[in-house]
Design a protein around this motif. Structure first.
Motif, PDB file in Angstrom:
ATOM      1  N   ARG A 133       0.804  -1.225   0.000  1.00  0.00           N
ATOM      2  CA  ARG A 133       0.000   0.000   0.000  1.00  0.00           C
ATOM      3  C   ARG A 133       0.836   1.275   0.000  1.00  0.00           C
ATOM      4  N   ASN A 134       2.013   1.242   0.600  1.00  0.00           N
ATOM      5  CA  ASN A 134       2.848   2.441   0.648  1.00  0.00           C
ATOM      6  C   ASN A 134       3.499   2.778  -0.687  1.00  0.00           C
ATOM      7  N   GLY A 135       3.489   1.830  -1.602  1.00  0.00           N
ATOM      8  CA  GLY A 135       4.116   2.070  -2.892  1.00  0.00           C
ATOM      9  C   GLY A 135       5.629   1.990  -2.805  1.00  0.00           C
ATOM     10  N   PRO A 136       6.316   2.050  -3.951  1.00  0.00           N
ATOM     11  CA  PRO A 136       7.784   1.966  -3.942  1.00  0.00           C
ATOM     12  C   PRO A 136       8.405   3.202  -3.292  1.00  0.00           C
ATOM     13  N   ASP A 137       9.532   2.990  -2.658  1.00  0.00           N
ATOM     14  CA  ASP A 137      10.203   4.070  -1.939  1.00  0.00           C
ATOM     15  C   ASP A 137      11.039   4.905  -2.921  1.00  0.00           C
ATOM     16  N   VAL A 138      10.371   5.791  -3.656  1.00  0.00           N
ATOM     17  CA  VAL A 138      11.054   6.604  -4.671  1.00  0.00           C
ATOM     18  C   VAL A 138      10.933   8.095  -4.389  1.00  0.00           C
TER      19      VAL A 138
ATOM     20  N   HIS B  33       3.401  -2.141 -15.488  1.00  0.00           N
ATOM     21  CA  HIS B  33       3.095  -0.822 -16.056  1.00  0.00           C
ATOM     22  C   HIS B  33       3.840   0.281 -15.309  1.00  0.00           C
ATOM     23  N   ILE B  34       4.058   0.091 -14.007  1.00  0.00           N
ATOM     24  CA  ILE B  34       4.795   1.083 -13.220  1.00  0.00           C
ATOM     25  C   ILE B  34       6.297   0.946 -13.477  1.00  0.00           C
ATOM     26  N   GLU B  35       6.763  -0.274 -13.643  1.00  0.00           N
ATOM     27  CA  GLU B  35       8.167  -0.478 -14.000  1.00  0.00           C
ATOM     28  C   GLU B  35       8.478   0.221 -15.312  1.00  0.00           C
ATOM     29  N   LYS B  36       7.565   0.121 -16.268  1.00  0.00           N
ATOM     30  CA  LYS B  36       7.744   0.800 -17.549  1.00  0.00           C
ATOM     31  C   LYS B  36       7.826   2.302 -17.342  1.00  0.00           C
ATOM     32  N   LYS B  37       6.969   2.847 -16.488  1.00  0.00           N
ATOM     33  CA  LYS B  37       6.964   4.282 -16.206  1.00  0.00           C
ATOM     34  C   LYS B  37       8.288   4.718 -15.581  1.00  0.00           C
TER      35      LYS B  37
ATOM     36  N   PHE C  59      18.502  -3.907 -10.737  1.00  0.00           N
ATOM     37  CA  PHE C  59      18.639  -2.632 -11.449  1.00  0.00           C
ATOM     38  C   PHE C  59      17.776  -1.549 -10.803  1.00  0.00           C
ATOM     39  N   LEU C  60      16.521  -1.869 -10.509  1.00  0.00           N
ATOM     40  CA  LEU C  60      15.627  -0.884  -9.895  1.00  0.00           C
ATOM     41  C   LEU C  60      16.151  -0.423  -8.537  1.00  0.00           C
TER      42      LEU C  60
ATOM     43  N   HIS D 117      11.776  -7.840  -3.561  1.00  0.00           N
ATOM     44  CA  HIS D 117      10.971  -7.349  -4.685  1.00  0.00           C
ATOM     45  C   HIS D 117      10.840  -5.842  -4.534  1.00  0.00           C
ATOM     46  N   PHE D 118      10.992  -5.097  -5.630  1.00  0.00           N
ATOM     47  CA  PHE D 118      11.029  -3.637  -5.544  1.00  0.00           C
ATOM     48  C   PHE D 118       9.724  -3.065  -5.010  1.00  0.00           C
TER      49      PHE D 118
END
Length: 373
Positions: A177-182, A222-226, A281-282, A318-319
């Motif tokens: 739920r928190n999404g990736p840490d970016v 789709h988010i990895e592509k973004k 890589f991510l 996992h990212f």
């Protein structure tokens, strides 16, 4: 000793890409037209394609000969998403009975059947392939592999995969739920945009579970592509030659290395796949200053070393689902992981030591191939 790219000439590569684009677009348009006009399965009539994977991220290595496409199906009502393994695989249940066409794919207690969706996808693609008399090349429709969520059209290696789209209003499962840490890299606004996107579930069997057990794997392709497309905190990154970085080139080199290792050691590295390299890589993208294009040799060695370090520690989160370790013994046997550590160390020390071997053939391959991408 090592895994080396063997590209075609630039002209041939461009020609192959144009041909590939025509093949993919033709297949996509024909399948959607067939599904929308077919009355025997109403649930698939509103399907749309989600273009994800290395070809659409523009990080495809070698000739474009394999294409992953996700056929997204809209969940008609709210779903209960029950974790099966800590956040990567789920059981999907409708919260209330539905009269929509999806009801033919439901099991007892309103559970959505992944196997029924996949079987119907196989039937429809096979039927469209038989009925389309304008196909310039005949294609054989087969299941891609045991437990996979995709179907291969073998002679073109197009792999359409059905996926269930969950509307953003329902929110992401608790584990992600928190999404990736970016936030400290791409910024708070981009992180909020990512968290507002829908999520997708691909029909795929959880490894090691009963063959009859229904499961869905969450997908963030789709988010990895973004992220791969818009990868720097400076929005102008890679918009011109003056601002180009070497991120994509490093990913392509790592994918080529993994492919070469799997060809050389198919039995020992059966569990290794390009997604392990993509995940490593991510995890390395956050420092924008280290990806200068002229520093590609050292940047690639850094990326290769990062994957080796993850393998050595048996820890590759996992990212998007940090609680899921892609190098855990349950999904990547210890013996295979130890072999991978040795193989990566060998490649780093001998085959890809750019600093010590400036005249290595790999450098010339990079000059004639990667710079043309």
């Amino acid at each position: 000793r090592g895994a080396v790219l063997h590209p075609s000439g630039a002209g041939q590569l461009d020609q192959n890409r144009r041909w590939a684009a025509e093949v993919v677009n033709d297949f996509r348009e024909n399948l959607l037209k067939f599904l929308r006009s077919s009355s025997d399965q109403p649930f698939f009539q509103s399907a749309e394609f989600l273009t994800t994977g290395s070809y659409f991220e523009k990080v495809k290595i070698h000739n474009p000969d394999e294409f992953d496409m996700m056929l997204k199906l809209q969940a008609p009502s709210r779903l209960n998403m029950t974790e099966l393994d800590g956040g990567l695989f789920y059981r999907l249940d409708f919260l209330r009975p539905t009269r929509s066409p999806v009801q033919v794919f439901l099991l007892e207690n309103q559970q959505l059947s992944s196997s029924k969706i996949l079987t119907e996808m196989f039937r429809l693609v096979h039927k469209e392939n038989l009925e389309d008399l304008n196909q310039p090349i005949c294609m054989d429709v087969v299941y891609s592999c045991e437990g996979s969520g995709g179907i291969n059209l073998m002679r073109r290696n197009i792999c359409p995969c059905s996926c269930m789209e969950v509307h953003p209003s329902q929110g992401w499962p608790l584990a992600v739920r928190n999404g990736p840490d970016v936030e400290n890299w791409l910024g708070k606004k981009v992180r909020q945009e990512i968290r507002s996107l829908p999520i997708y579930f691909v029909p795929k069997r959880l490894k090691g579970r009963n063959l009859s057990e229904e499961s869905w794997r969450i997908s963030f392709s789709h988010i990895e592509k973004k992220i791969i497309t818009s990868h720097g905190n400076k929005k102008t990154c890679c918009e011109s030659n003056a601002t180009k970085c070497c991120r994509k080139q490093c990913l392509m080199l790592l994918k080529s290395l993994i492919e070469g290792l799997k060809q050389r050691f198919p039995k020992e590295l059966e569990d290794l796949c390009s997604y392990h390299g993509k995940t490593a890589f991510l995890h390395t993208l956050f420092n924008d200053s280290m990806w200068a294009r002229q520093q590609l040799p050292s940047c690639f060695l850094h990326l290769l070393g990062a994957l080796e370090d993850h393998a050595r520690r048996a820890d590759l989160p996992h990212f998007f689902v940090p609680s899921c370790n892609l190098f855990s013994p349950a999904v990547f046997p210890k013996k295979a992981l130890a072999f991978l550590v040795g193989a990566l160390e060998e490649q780093r020390m001998f085959e890809f030591n750019f600093e010590a071997k400036k005249q290595h053939s790999f450098v010339s391959i990079h000059d004639s191939y990667i710079n043309k991408l």
